[in-house]
Design an enzyme around this catalytic site. Structure first.
Site, PDB file in Angstrom:
ATOM      1  N   SER A   1     -66.556 -73.301 -43.204  1.00  0.00           N
ATOM      2  CA  SER A   1     -68.000 -73.200 -43.422  1.00  0.00           C
ATOM      3  C   SER A   1     -68.403 -73.398 -44.870  1.00  0.00           C
ATOM      4  CB  SER A   1     -68.508 -71.850 -42.912  1.00  0.00           C
ATOM      5  OG  SER A   1     -67.680 -70.790 -43.321  1.00  0.00           O
TER       6      SER A   1
ATOM      7  N   SER B   1     -66.734 -82.686 -30.077  1.00  0.00           N
ATOM      8  CA  SER B   1     -67.256 -83.974 -30.532  1.00  0.00           C
ATOM      9  C   SER B   1     -67.553 -84.848 -29.330  1.00  0.00           C
ATOM     10  CB  SER B   1     -66.218 -84.668 -31.423  1.00  0.00           C
ATOM     11  OG  SER B   1     -66.561 -86.016 -31.666  1.00  0.00           O
TER      12      SER B   1
ATOM     13  N   TYR C   1     -57.299 -87.755 -32.413  1.00  0.00           N
ATOM     14  CA  TYR C   1     -58.474 -86.919 -32.645  1.00  0.00           C
ATOM     15  C   TYR C   1     -59.215 -86.660 -31.333  1.00  0.00           C
ATOM     16  CZ  TYR C   1     -63.205 -85.691 -34.190  1.00  0.00           C
ATOM     17  OH  TYR C   1     -64.433 -85.071 -34.363  1.00  0.00           O
TER      18      TYR C   1
END
Length: 264
Positions: free
Chosen positions: A15, A141, A154
Site C-alpha cells: 500500500s 485482474s 501472471y
C-alpha cells in the site's frame, strides 16, 4: 450512501503506492485505521506522510515485510493488531514469454501473488469469523479471465486468486465475513507511469493520452476506451469492504472498463 468504517482496522498489503495506496486512502477517509505495508520502513514512512497530508486526522500505522517470503509474512502477522478488513493487494507482473519462464519465475509469482494471500487469510480469517464480521478482498485482474499470451504466468496466478476467494467465501459461509475478488483492468498506476516515463518525455504526450493509446492498441474491447484511475479501482474496493456490501460474497467484481467481453 455514506460508508462509515469507524472502529474498523484494515491491512492493505503493498500500500505504499499505486492501487494499494489509493485503497488505503479510501478506507482511511471512511474512518478505518489502516495498517500500511511495503518492503521497507522508508517506503511506508513516505506513503504515510503523503496520506496524512490529505487526511491529517486519519490513523495509519505500518509494518514492512516482503510478502513473497513466508518468514517475513509471519513476522507481519505477529505484529498486527486485530484486523477487521484484509485487502490482499500485493502482486507483481511482467511480460515474459512462456518458453522463457523458468521454475524460479513461476515460484516467484506464485509466492507473491497467491501464497501471500493464502498465508494472511489463513491467519486472520478465524478471528473475523469469531467476531461475526470481516472483509477479505483479493486484488486480482482482468487477466485472470483474459489470459495474456505474453504473461501466462501472471494470468495463471490471478486466476488462482479467483478460486481462492470463492473457496474461502464458501468456507466461511454464514459467518458474517465476506470474501471477494476485485478485477482491475488497465490502470494509471505508479507502475504504468514508470514504464511510460521515457515515452512521455519523447512524445510530449500526457500519461492519460498514452494510457488511452495503450488500451486501444492492446485492450480494444474496452468499453470506456481509456485507462481507469487508481481512485476508480479503490472506490469499488472500499464499497466491498463496507457494511452496505454485506450481501456480496464469493464474487469476482470487475472494474476493468469492460475489457472482458461478456455480460456476466
Amino acid at each position: 450512501m455514506k460508508i462509515d468504517l469507524t472502529g474498523k482496522t484494515a491491512l492493505v498489503t503493498a500500500s505504499t503506492g499505486g492501487i494499494g495506496h489509493a485503497i488505503a486512502y479510501g478506507l482511511a477517509e471512511s474512518g478505518a485505521h489502516v495498517v500500511l505495508n511495503g518492503r521497507s520502513q522508508a517506503s511506508i514512512d513516505t506513503a504515510k506522510a503523503k496520506l496524512l497530508e490529505r487526511l491529517p486526522d486519519a490513523k495509519f500505522s505500518g509494518i514492512p515485510a516482503d510478502l513473497s517470503d513466508a518468514a517475513q509474512t509471519q513476522a507481519l502477522i505477529d505484529a498486527l493488531p486485530p484486523i477487521d478488513i484484509l485487502v490482499n493487494n500485493a502482486g507483481i507482473f511482467g511480460q515474459v514469454d512462456f518458453f522463457e519462464t523458468d521454475d524460479a519465475e513461476w515460484d516467484r509469482y506464485w509466492h507473491t501473488n497467491v501464497l501471500s494471500g493464502v498465508r494472511l487469510s489463513r491467519a486472520l480469517l478465524p478471528a473475523m469469523v469469531d467476531k461475526g464480521w470481516g472483509r477479505v478482498v483479493f486484488i486480482s485482474s482482468e487477466s485472470a479471465r483474459n489470459i495474456p499470451a505474453d504473461m501466462i504466468h501472471y494470468g495463471v496466478s490471478k486466476t488462482a486468486q479467483l478460486s481462492l476467494s470463492r473457496g474461502l467465501a464458501k468456507r466461511v459461509a454464514g459467518s458474517g465475513v465476506t470474501v471477494n475478488a476485485v478485477l482491475p483492468g488497465p490502470t494509471l498506476s505508479d507502475g504504468f507511469a514508470t514504464m511510460m516515463e521515457d515515452e512521455v518525455k519523447r512524445t510530449g504526450k500526457s500519461l492519460e493520452e498514452l494510457g488511452k493509446a495503450f488500451v486501444m492498441a492492446h485492450r480494444a474491447s474496452s468499453v470506456i476506451q481509456r485507462m481507469a484511475s487508481v481512485e476508480e479501482v479503490a472506490n469499488l474496493v472500499v464499497y466491498v469492504c463496507s457494511q452496505q456490501a454485506s450481501a456480496t460474497s464469493g464474487a469476482a467484481l470487475r472494474v476493468d472498463g469492460g475489457v472482458v467481453d461478456d455480460i456476466v
